[in-house]
Motif scaffolding. Structure first.
Motif, PDB file in Angstrom:
ATOM      1  N   LEU A 118      -0.337  -0.925  20.783  1.00 20.69           N
ATOM      2  CA  LEU A 118       0.971  -1.427  21.172  1.00 20.69           C
ATOM      3  C   LEU A 118       0.802  -2.118  22.526  1.00 20.69           C
ATOM      4  CD1 LEU A 118       3.290   1.586  20.222  1.00 20.69           C
ATOM      5  CD2 LEU A 118       2.472  -0.301  18.790  1.00 20.69           C
ATOM      6  N   PRO A 119       1.133  -3.408  22.627  1.00 17.73           N
ATOM      7  CA  PRO A 119       0.840  -4.166  23.855  1.00 17.73           C
ATOM      8  C   PRO A 119       1.903  -3.979  24.924  1.00 17.73           C
ATOM      9  CG  PRO A 119       1.788  -5.633  22.233  1.00 17.73           C
ATOM     10  CD  PRO A 119       1.698  -4.284  21.571  1.00 17.73           C
ATOM     11  N   CYS A 120       1.445  -3.933  26.178  1.00 19.18           N
ATOM     12  CA  CYS A 120       2.359  -3.885  27.322  1.00 19.18           C
ATOM     13  C   CYS A 120       1.647  -4.487  28.526  1.00 19.18           C
ATOM     14  CB  CYS A 120       2.798  -2.454  27.625  1.00 19.18           C
ATOM     15  SG  CYS A 120       3.963  -2.330  29.012  1.00 19.18           S
ATOM     16  N   THR A 121       2.181  -5.589  29.038  1.00 19.90           N
ATOM     17  CA  THR A 121       1.613  -6.248  30.209  1.00 19.90           C
ATOM     18  C   THR A 121       2.595  -6.138  31.372  1.00 19.90           C
ATOM     19  OG1 THR A 121       0.360  -7.810  28.850  1.00 19.90           O
ATOM     20  CG2 THR A 121       0.733  -8.416  31.144  1.00 19.90           C
ATOM     21  N   VAL A 122       2.134  -5.583  32.492  1.00 19.27           N
ATOM     22  CA  VAL A 122       2.986  -5.384  33.666  1.00 19.27           C
ATOM     23  C   VAL A 122       2.378  -6.145  34.838  1.00 19.27           C
ATOM     24  CG1 VAL A 122       4.127  -3.718  35.167  1.00 19.27           C
ATOM     25  CG2 VAL A 122       3.546  -3.077  32.822  1.00 19.27           C
ATOM     26  N   PHE A 128      -2.908  -5.293  31.768  1.00 14.79           N
ATOM     27  CA  PHE A 128      -2.591  -4.878  30.397  1.00 14.79           C
ATOM     28  C   PHE A 128      -2.680  -3.353  30.287  1.00 14.79           C
ATOM     29  CE2 PHE A 128      -3.652  -3.874  25.982  1.00 14.79           C
ATOM     30  CZ  PHE A 128      -2.670  -4.580  25.315  1.00 14.79           C
ATOM     31  N   TRP A 129      -1.573  -2.727  29.812  1.00 16.33           N
ATOM     32  CA  TRP A 129      -1.508  -1.275  29.605  1.00 16.33           C
ATOM     33  C   TRP A 129      -0.994  -1.028  28.193  1.00 16.33           C
ATOM     34  CZ3 TRP A 129      -2.993   2.652  32.933  1.00 16.33           C
ATOM     35  CH2 TRP A 129      -3.381   2.245  34.206  1.00 16.33           C
ATOM     36  N   GLY A 130      -1.914  -0.943  27.232  1.00 14.22           N
ATOM     37  CA  GLY A 130      -1.529  -0.733  25.842  1.00 14.22           C
ATOM     38  C   GLY A 130      -1.612   0.737  25.444  1.00 14.22           C
ATOM     39  N   LEU A 131      -0.992   1.046  24.320  1.00 15.89           N
ATOM     40  CA  LEU A 131      -1.085   2.387  23.731  1.00 15.89           C
ATOM     41  C   LEU A 131      -1.849   2.260  22.426  1.00 15.89           C
ATOM     42  CD1 LEU A 131      -0.268   5.417  23.691  1.00 15.89           C
ATOM     43  CD2 LEU A 131       1.720   4.711  22.333  1.00 15.89           C
ATOM     44  N   ARG A 132      -3.051   2.860  22.365  1.00 21.69           N
ATOM     45  CA  ARG A 132      -3.858   2.800  21.150  1.00 21.69           C
ATOM     46  C   ARG A 132      -3.525   3.996  20.267  1.00 21.69           C
ATOM     47  NH1 ARG A 132      -9.809   1.045  21.718  1.00 21.69           N
ATOM     48  NH2 ARG A 132      -9.941   2.771  23.214  1.00 21.69           N
ATOM     49  N   ILE A 133      -3.311   3.718  18.983  1.00 21.98           N
ATOM     50  CA  ILE A 133      -3.045   4.772  17.992  1.00 21.98           C
ATOM     51  C   ILE A 133      -4.107   4.645  16.914  1.00 21.98           C
ATOM     52  CG2 ILE A 133      -1.344   5.826  16.466  1.00 21.98           C
ATOM     53  CD1 ILE A 133       0.830   4.320  17.950  1.00 21.98           C
ATOM     54  N   GLU A 160       8.319   3.192  24.049  1.00 24.43           N
ATOM     55  CA  GLU A 160       8.679   2.531  25.301  1.00 24.43           C
ATOM     56  C   GLU A 160       7.519   2.547  26.277  1.00 24.43           C
ATOM     57  OE1 GLU A 160      12.122   3.935  27.305  1.00 24.43           O
ATOM     58  OE2 GLU A 160      13.533   2.924  25.962  1.00 24.43           O
ATOM     59  N   CYS A 161       7.244   1.368  26.853  1.00 26.27           N
ATOM     60  CA  CYS A 161       6.318   1.245  27.973  1.00 26.27           C
ATOM     61  C   CYS A 161       7.184   1.310  29.231  1.00 26.27           C
ATOM     62  CB  CYS A 161       5.564  -0.073  27.876  1.00 26.27           C
ATOM     63  SG  CYS A 161       4.456  -0.413  29.254  1.00 26.27           S
TER      64      CYS A 161
END
Length: 317
Positions: free
Chosen positions: A71-75, A116-121, A133-134
């Protein structure tokens, strides 16, 4: 004679001290614009930069049971803040920074030095579907929500349609790679109608870039395709040895009678001119040398005045 020299020396010393005090008082005025601009630069550098999300990231993610997804999240401008991932249906904190807060080791934070701060499943299950939610621990907190939908292998394709096979590219649907780095895409194709057939067909796997087939004859060097047929499954790997800015775009994997899959490659520049100007401002560098030049001029003026005073004292004597 000694008394006269002593009086002259005291007078000269007193005048030098007076002159030096005047120079110190006028020094900020002599520095003028440079002094004011340096102060403004310092004040600007002390302004807090607020973290912000890349709103262009995907908000709807689809996965097939058994896939590994991110799940991608760029901060941007994260600073000393921490990124956490929350599962909305039970408000469970899955990760905070690089640390996992769940006993389910399928979940882990995936981060890089490009914000980049993703959540790997790993091994996605039907029970994983829902909203995630990121979140960044600012005051107040800010968050970026996305929805994960999951389907079973047979739900992913209608076996009564023309698609007898389904392709799946492993990993996230958006891949961030720096210029000059290598990248590999792995595509798996499985049968949906004849998984137990003795002779699994071996049609040629096609890799497409922006809807155009990638061929060794037409494309530049440094791109290779390796396809393996075993265990009633086709595994094809597309490798790009050195990524350039022209390689960014949509890549797809397919073959005859197959529901294809795609992934988007986003190429990240190694350095940005905007960042260089922000971190090393030209104006600040030039103004920093101005006070030093003023001090040198002041010292030279003092020596000149001292020299003239000594000449006048010699003439009087």
């Amino acid at each position: 004679m000694i008394v006269v020299i002593s009086n002259n020396f005291s007078s000269i010393l007193f005048k030098l001290i007076q002159f030096w005090m005047i120079i110190n008082l006028l020094n900020p005025l002599l520095a003028g614009y440079a002094w004011t601009k340096n102060r403004l630069n310092i004040e600007e550098s002390q302004v807090e930069v607020v973290p912000e999300f890349d709103e262009s990231a995907l908000k709807e993610i689809h996965a097939i049971v058994g896939q590994t997804i991110v799940l991608p999240c760029t901060v941007r401008n994260l600073g000393d803040k921490v990124v956490s991932w929350i599962r909305k249906k039970d408000l469970h904190i899955l990760t905070s920074g690089p640390i996992s807060f769940t006993a389910d080791n399928r979940f882990e934070a995936l981060y890089s030095n490009v914000d980049f701060w993703g959540l790997r499943i790993r091994g996605v299950k039907l029970s994983d579907m829902g909203q995630y939610e990121c979140q960044v621990n600012t005051d107040p907190k800010i968050n970026f929500a996305m929805n994960l939908s999951v389907s079973g292998m047979r739900d992913a394709v209608d076996i009564n349609t023309k698609y007898a096979y389904v392709a799946s590219i492993k990993g996230p649907k958006e891949v961030y790679v720096r210029v000059g780095s290598p990248v590999t895409f792995t595509c798996e194709i499985v049968s949906q109608t004849g998984a137990h057939d003795m002779f699994f067909p071996k049609p040629r796997v096609k890799w497409l870039y922006e809807s155009k087939e990638i061929t060794h004859e037409l494309d530049r060097g440094g791109i290779s395709v390796d396809t393996d047929y075993r265990d009633r499954k086709v595994t094809s790997r597309l490798r790009v040895a050195v990524v350039t800015t022209k390689d960014g775009g949509l890549y797809a994997c397919t073959q005859a009678a197959t529901l294809g899959d795609s992934v988007r490659l986003i190429v990240v520049e190694a350095e940005h001119s905007e960042a260089m100007q922000r971190d090393f401002p030209v104006a600040a560098g030039n103004t920093a040398s101005t006070p030093s030049g003023t001090v040198v001029i002041s010292i030279l003026l003092c020596f000149l005045v001292l020299f003239n005073i000594l000449l006048l004292s010699e003439d009087k004597s």
